[in-house]
Design an enzyme around this catalytic site. Structure first.
Site, PDB file in Angstrom:
ATOM      1  CG  ASP A 262     129.585  34.851   4.755  1.00  0.00           C
ATOM      2  OD1 ASP A 262     129.569  34.116   5.772  1.00  0.00           O
ATOM      3  OD2 ASP A 262     129.363  36.073   4.807  1.00  0.00           O
TER       4      ASP A 262
ATOM      5  CE  LYS B 252     125.484  35.078   6.084  1.00  0.00           C
ATOM      6  NZ  LYS B 252     126.756  35.861   6.180  1.00  0.00           N
TER       7      LYS B 252
ATOM      8  CE1 TYR C 268     118.189  24.929  -2.985  1.00  0.00           C
ATOM      9  CE2 TYR C 268     119.208  22.771  -2.817  1.00  0.00           C
ATOM     10  CZ  TYR C 268     119.279  24.105  -3.173  1.00  0.00           C
ATOM     11  OH  TYR C 268     120.434  24.597  -3.727  1.00  0.00           O
TER      12      TYR C 268
ATOM     13  CG  ASP D 175     128.819  21.395  -6.545  1.00  0.00           C
ATOM     14  OD1 ASP D 175     128.434  20.322  -6.047  1.00  0.00           O
ATOM     15  OD2 ASP D 175     128.410  21.803  -7.647  1.00  0.00           O
TER      16      ASP D 175
ATOM     17  CG  ASP E 247     123.138  21.954  -3.863  1.00  0.00           C
ATOM     18  OD1 ASP E 247     123.958  21.168  -4.367  1.00  0.00           O
ATOM     19  OD2 ASP E 247     122.235  22.496  -4.519  1.00  0.00           O
TER      20      ASP E 247
END
Ligand code: ATP
Length: 362
Positions: free
Chosen positions: A226, A194, A139, A254, A250
């Protein structure tokens, strides 16, 4: 310790004003009338439509000089820049970068009385914190990506040694102040990346590992972004602190919120060395805005994080005990089971949940 602390409030858009005002009501009840001095300022997508500024200079100056900033949420669907990105997010994104709020602290905790989507887990068994790196990662290149003739588009993932080191240190320090993972009491920092795919993530992992050597009492653990989505569902009690690159943080916060009652239960503190911005982990939820059905608990719990952060910074026991009081009042309201917000299957309105928390404080 100060006599009075200056708090800027930014209502924002959508459910922002409802949940921000709810938190304000609770803060007044918890702290009385003189400990905190509030000043409301403009900003967000609605303000951009009216004035052309999402974060007016006057608002930024107020946030820069205040002791802390409390925010509802910002964003209106369809209010976008020419490149298609949403305007509203820029309110907190600009604050993050300009105030250098590098650690985004997102506690994931299952309260008694809240039904988890994971049926096997009870209050106390899910209790960890996601530390989202907040100023670098994917970001960081917002607004600076390249669009070549509408045929080739790139955004760049950015990491620096200083940026990774400070968020890793923050995460290990946080693990030291907590009580370990619910499963085994082990203090643990899980590095979410990752590293098997990209150099940036391999660097993130390597720097976190270097920092870990200064914390022999805290276990370091690794998980690919993942795979951790499965682990967070199957063994949430294993986690204590998870540190992640900006975008991964981010996304997984959630998911974590989804395991403890939803976005309406997920607070967030965005911290730098000199500034703090506090808001629920959710967005402006335009689908339920203005109906008095949003849950104010995420913002109320964020306000408690604000008081604790201020209390620790200024060695002010009044603020720390007000933070404890708000969290206890939320715990009691939820455990009593009589005031259940809409997002948890109940019928309690935003205003009713707020009143219930204030009553328990009283
Ligand atoms: P952002 O990208 O800005 O974080 P988003 O697009 O992920 O926002 P949200 O605004 O967080 O979306 O909303 C996602 C869903 O969660 C919506 O259905 C919304 O109604 C619900 N939701 C979000 N916050 C709350 C809340 N405080 N109370 C109840 N439901 C909420």
């Amino acid at each position: 310790m100060k006599n009075t602390y200056d708090i800027v409030t930014l209502d924002g858009d959508g459910i922002g004003p409802e949940v921000c005002q709810a938190a304000l009501q609770v803060l007044r009840e918890a702290c009385g009338s003189s400990l905190l001095r509030f000043a409301s300022h403009e900003g967000g997508a609605g303000h951009y439509q009216r004035s052309g500024f999402v974060l007016p200079q006057e608002t930024f100056d107020a946030c820069r000089t205040a002791d802390a900033t409390l925010h509802g949420a910002a964003g209106i669907p369809g209010v976008t820049y020419a490149d298609g990105t949403e305007v509203g997010n820029d309110l907190h994104l600009q604050l993050r970068f300009k105030l250098d709020l590098f650690a985004n602290v997102r506690p994931i905790r299952l309260y008694q009385g809240v039904k988890s989507t994971l049926s096997d887990w009870k209050a106390g068994q899910i209790d960890y914190v996601i530390v989202r790196e907040n100023t670098e990662g994917l970001y960081a290149s917002r607004g600076a990506g390249v669009n070549l003739r509408d045929e080739l588009v790139t955004d760049t993932l950015v990491m620096t040694r200083k940026g990774v080191e400070r968020v890793a240190q923050f995460s290990f320090d946080l693990a030291r102040r907590r009580h370990g993972a619910p499963r085994d009491g082990q203090r643990r920092v899980t590095v979410c990346d990752k590293a098997n795919i990209l150099k940036t993530y391999a660097f993130f992992r390597a720097v976190c590992t270097e920092v870990a050597s200064q914390y022999p009492d805290v276990q370091i653990d690794y998980a690919y972004a993942d795979a951790i989505t499965v682990h967070m569902l199957k063994k949430p009690d294993f986690y204590d602190v998870i540190v992640a690159e900006n975008m991964f943080g981010d996304i997984i916060s959630d998911l974590g919120a989804g395991t403890v009652g939803g976005l309406g239960m997920a607070p967030s503190a965005e911290l730098g060395l000199d500034h703090g911005l506090f808001q629920g982990a959710h967005g402006s939820a335009p689908d339920i805005a203005g109906q008095d059905v949003a849950s104010p608990l995420a913002t109320i719990l964020s306000a408690a994080l604000m008081l604790r952060w201020l209390g620790d910074r200024h060695a002010d026991e009044r603020l720390r005990s007000a933070a404890d009081g708000i969290e206890k009042a939320v715990e009691e309201v939820l455990a009593a089971g009589q005031t259940v917000p809409y997002d948890q299957g109940g019928t309690a309105r935003c205003s009713e949940v707020t009143q219930a928390v204030c009553r328990h404080l009283g």
